[in-house]
Write a protein that holds these residues in place. Structure first.
Motif, PDB file in Angstrom:
ATOM      1  N   ILE A  18       0.926  -1.254  -0.025  1.00 25.24           N
ATOM      2  CA  ILE A  18      -0.054  -0.092  -0.016  1.00 25.24           C
ATOM      3  C   ILE A  18       0.745   1.274   0.074  1.00 25.24           C
ATOM      4  CG2 ILE A  18      -1.352   1.329   1.596  1.00 25.24           C
ATOM      5  CD1 ILE A  18      -2.825  -1.411   2.260  1.00 25.24           C
ATOM      6  N   ASP A  19       2.036   1.166   0.764  1.00 27.85           N
ATOM      7  CA  ASP A  19       2.623   2.221   0.985  1.00 27.85           C
ATOM      8  C   ASP A  19       4.084   2.329   0.591  1.00 27.85           C
ATOM      9  OD1 ASP A  19       3.064   4.979   1.958  1.00 27.85           O
ATOM     10  OD2 ASP A  19       3.616   4.095   3.832  1.00 27.85           O
ATOM     11  N   SER A  20       4.905   1.569   0.873  1.00 27.71           N
ATOM     12  CA  SER A  20       6.539   1.726   0.949  1.00 27.71           C
ATOM     13  C   SER A  20       6.773   1.323  -0.366  1.00 27.71           C
ATOM     14  CB  SER A  20       7.141   0.842   2.175  1.00 27.71           C
ATOM     15  OG  SER A  20       6.992  -0.354   1.820  1.00 27.71           O
ATOM     16  N   ALA A  52      -3.931   0.679   7.778  1.00 28.40           N
ATOM     17  CA  ALA A  52      -3.997   2.121   8.412  1.00 28.40           C
ATOM     18  C   ALA A  52      -3.566   3.051   7.391  1.00 28.40           C
ATOM     19  CB  ALA A  52      -3.341   2.306   9.678  1.00 28.40           C
ATOM     20  N   GLU A  53      -2.427   2.720   6.606  1.00 33.36           N
ATOM     21  CA  GLU A  53      -1.869   3.566   5.551  1.00 33.36           C
ATOM     22  C   GLU A  53      -2.840   3.911   4.512  1.00 33.36           C
ATOM     23  OE1 GLU A  53       0.783   5.236   5.731  1.00 33.36           O
ATOM     24  OE2 GLU A  53       2.153   4.295   7.526  1.00 33.36           O
ATOM     25  N   ALA A  54      -3.649   2.924   4.326  1.00 35.38           N
ATOM     26  CA  ALA A  54      -4.891   3.059   3.262  1.00 35.38           C
ATOM     27  C   ALA A  54      -5.820   3.953   3.550  1.00 35.38           C
ATOM     28  CB  ALA A  54      -5.196   1.312   2.735  1.00 35.38           C
ATOM     29  N   GLY A  58      -0.988  12.012  10.502  1.00 37.39           N
ATOM     30  CA  GLY A  58      -0.854  11.196  11.189  1.00 37.39           C
ATOM     31  C   GLY A  58       0.531  10.472  11.838  1.00 37.39           C
ATOM     32  N   HIS A  59       1.403  10.743  11.307  1.00 36.07           N
ATOM     33  CA  HIS A  59       2.886  10.582  11.326  1.00 36.07           C
ATOM     34  C   HIS A  59       3.535  11.185  12.413  1.00 36.07           C
ATOM     35  CE1 HIS A  59       2.209   7.756   8.014  1.00 36.07           C
ATOM     36  NE2 HIS A  59       3.389   7.335   8.268  1.00 36.07           N
ATOM     37  N   THR A  60       3.076  12.558  12.522  1.00 40.62           N
ATOM     38  CA  THR A  60       3.858  13.476  13.430  1.00 40.62           C
ATOM     39  C   THR A  60       3.538  12.922  15.004  1.00 40.62           C
ATOM     40  OG1 THR A  60       3.463  15.140  12.143  1.00 40.62           O
ATOM     41  CG2 THR A  60       4.156  15.754  14.581  1.00 40.62           C
ATOM     42  N   TYR A 105       2.797  -1.627  16.144  1.00 45.69           N
ATOM     43  CA  TYR A 105       3.392  -1.716  14.764  1.00 45.69           C
ATOM     44  C   TYR A 105       3.235   0.084  14.159  1.00 45.69           C
ATOM     45  CZ  TYR A 105       3.160  -6.684  14.229  1.00 45.69           C
ATOM     46  OH  TYR A 105       3.665  -7.957  14.229  1.00 45.69           O
ATOM     47  N   HIS A 106       3.882   0.129  13.113  1.00 46.84           N
ATOM     48  CA  HIS A 106       3.954   1.470  12.638  1.00 46.84           C
ATOM     49  C   HIS A 106       2.580   2.074  12.272  1.00 46.84           C
ATOM     50  CE1 HIS A 106       5.012   4.853  10.346  1.00 46.84           C
ATOM     51  NE2 HIS A 106       4.495   4.487   9.342  1.00 46.84           N
ATOM     52  N   GLY A 107       1.691   1.078  11.566  1.00 42.51           N
ATOM     53  CA  GLY A 107       0.546   1.731  10.967  1.00 42.51           C
ATOM     54  C   GLY A 107      -0.445   1.757  12.212  1.00 42.51           C
TER      55      GLY A 107
HETATM   56 ZN    ZN Z   1       3.941   5.371   7.433  1.00 43.50          ZN
END
Ligand code: ZN
Ligand code: NAD
Length: 351
Positions: free
Chosen positions: A128-130, A176-178, A233-235, A253-255
């Motif tokens: 989805i993301d990386s 969560a990234e989606a 959401g990353h800050t 987890y990161h997500g």
């Molecule tokens: Zn991320």
């Protein structure tokens, strides 16, 4: 489904198709030496299926976990290629999650000033993301992604069937990234999360998320402007991630951290409730114990905090975003539970 990334330096395709792992050879030249990088946690059957299609495959299995994304493991990959006589026309392939993708991608970016990179992501987060955006890197000591390069792959092959072996928690964390992508720029994606069976819709979910990322990245390949929106959401999420990574129990987890960090960035109570309901549905945790002071410390050190102000991404309504610079105290108040949201800056309110 196929997506073509059009970038200034070179373009490449992203294929999203169940079962496509069996047909990589039809999409990219495998008639050469290919260093296949994977980790011990990735089911060997995927590597086997891919390796069978390569003329001269060499498999390098690294330990699973973030610590393998290191300068020393990267060096080992380069030494392996050198010993095997890899040349300019040969390739590196990643079969695994974002860790393997970042590591193998950076080996491809740096060997002989850059050789072809084929990315076969096998986690939801990586699919989805990386796997798109061209960022490759390894960590140096405790500092994440500090040694790296922008290097675009030759092909990204996404076979959602490889997700069947992922643990349900890791599967949800990547989603969560989606959800983030939907909140930023695709309200239909938010609706899918709310109403549909995610496993059934997984190809759609991946495709739609990648379109959001693609549109933002193509506008801004080297992260000067709009690409910052992907930090939604990353800050807060990174602060929570640092604090929880130090705990003996309750590691997240990161997500999962991103999901927690996103909620206060939503500007209406209604949207916050809607997103919390989606998180519950996906099995993403909402009640988490962690040392809030530690999380604040981590955020203060974050590169986004300058002169008492911090850059954040806000969502006024599903599918829309705005980049804001706000006083650090407002983020602190949310983290300490003194406020539910960060107020919109005054000039925006007047519009
Ligand atoms: Zn991320
Ligand atoms: N380059 C970027 O733009 C970018 C963006 C976000 C994250 N990242 C990086 O991605 C990494 C995190 O990625 P991740 O969440 O995929 O973690 P990961 O790569 O560590 O994979 C998580 C675990 O899943 C296992 N696994 C992988 N595929 C599997 C499968 N199909 N079935 C069963 N198990 C499987 C792995 O062995 C590993 O233990 C971090 O290093 C992060 O910095 C990079």
């Amino acid at each position: 489904m196929r997506l073509t990334m059009r970038l200034a330096e070179r373009s490449y395709d992203i294929i999203i198709k169940k079962g496509s792992l069996h047909h990589v050879g039809q999409l990219v030249n495998l008639n050469r030496k290919v260093l296949i990088v994977t980790d011990r946690g990735v089911p060997a059957q995927y590597v086997h299926t891919f390796a069978q299609q390569c003329h001269a495959p060499f498999v390098q299995v690294v330990e699973q976990g973030e610590h393998s994304k290191s300068v020393s493991v990267w060096q080992t990959l380069l030494e392996t290629m050198m010993k095997l006589g890899f040349g300019r026309g040969d390739a590196v392939a990643a079969v695994g999650g974002g860790m393997v993708g970042d590591l193998a991608g950076f080996a491809a970016a740096s060997y002989m000033r850059g050789i072809d990179f084929i990315n076969i992501p096998t986690t939801t987060l990586a699919q989805i993301d990386s796997s798109i955006g061209g960022k490759t890197a390894v960590n140096l000591g405790k500092t994440k992604n500090i040694v790296g390069a922008f290097w675009q792959p030759r092909l990204v092959l996404i076979d959602p069937e490889t997700l069947d072996t992922l643990s349900p928690r890791l599967y949800a964390a990547g989603l969560a990234e989606a959800l983030k992508a939907g909140l930023l720029a695709d309200s239909e994606l938010v609706r899918i999360f709310e109403e549909e069976d995610c496993k059934e819709y997984i190809e759609q979910i991946i495709y739609r998320s990648l379109i959001v990322k693609k549109n933002i990245v193509e506008r801004d390949e080297r992260e000067t402007g709009d690409r910052a929106a992907l930090n939604l959401g990353h800050t807060l999420g990174h602060g929570i991630e640092s604090a929880t990574s130090l705990q003996e129990e309750g590691h997240l987890y990161h997500g999962e951290c991103v999901a927690l960090g996103m909620i206060p960035m939503l500007e209406t109570a209604e949207l916050r409730e809607q997103v919390k309901a989606i998180c519950r549905r996906l099995g993403l945790p909402l009640e988490v114990q962690y040392d809030r002071q530690l999380a604040l410390e981590a955020m203060r050190h974050d590169k986004k905090a300058q002169s008492g102000m911090i850059r954040i991404v806000k969502v006024p309504k599903a599918g829309q975003f705005r980049l804001d610079k706000v006083p650090f105290e407002q983020v602190e108040a949310v983290l300490l539970g003194k406020a539910e949201e960060i107020p919109a800056p005054k000039k925006e309110k007047a519009e």
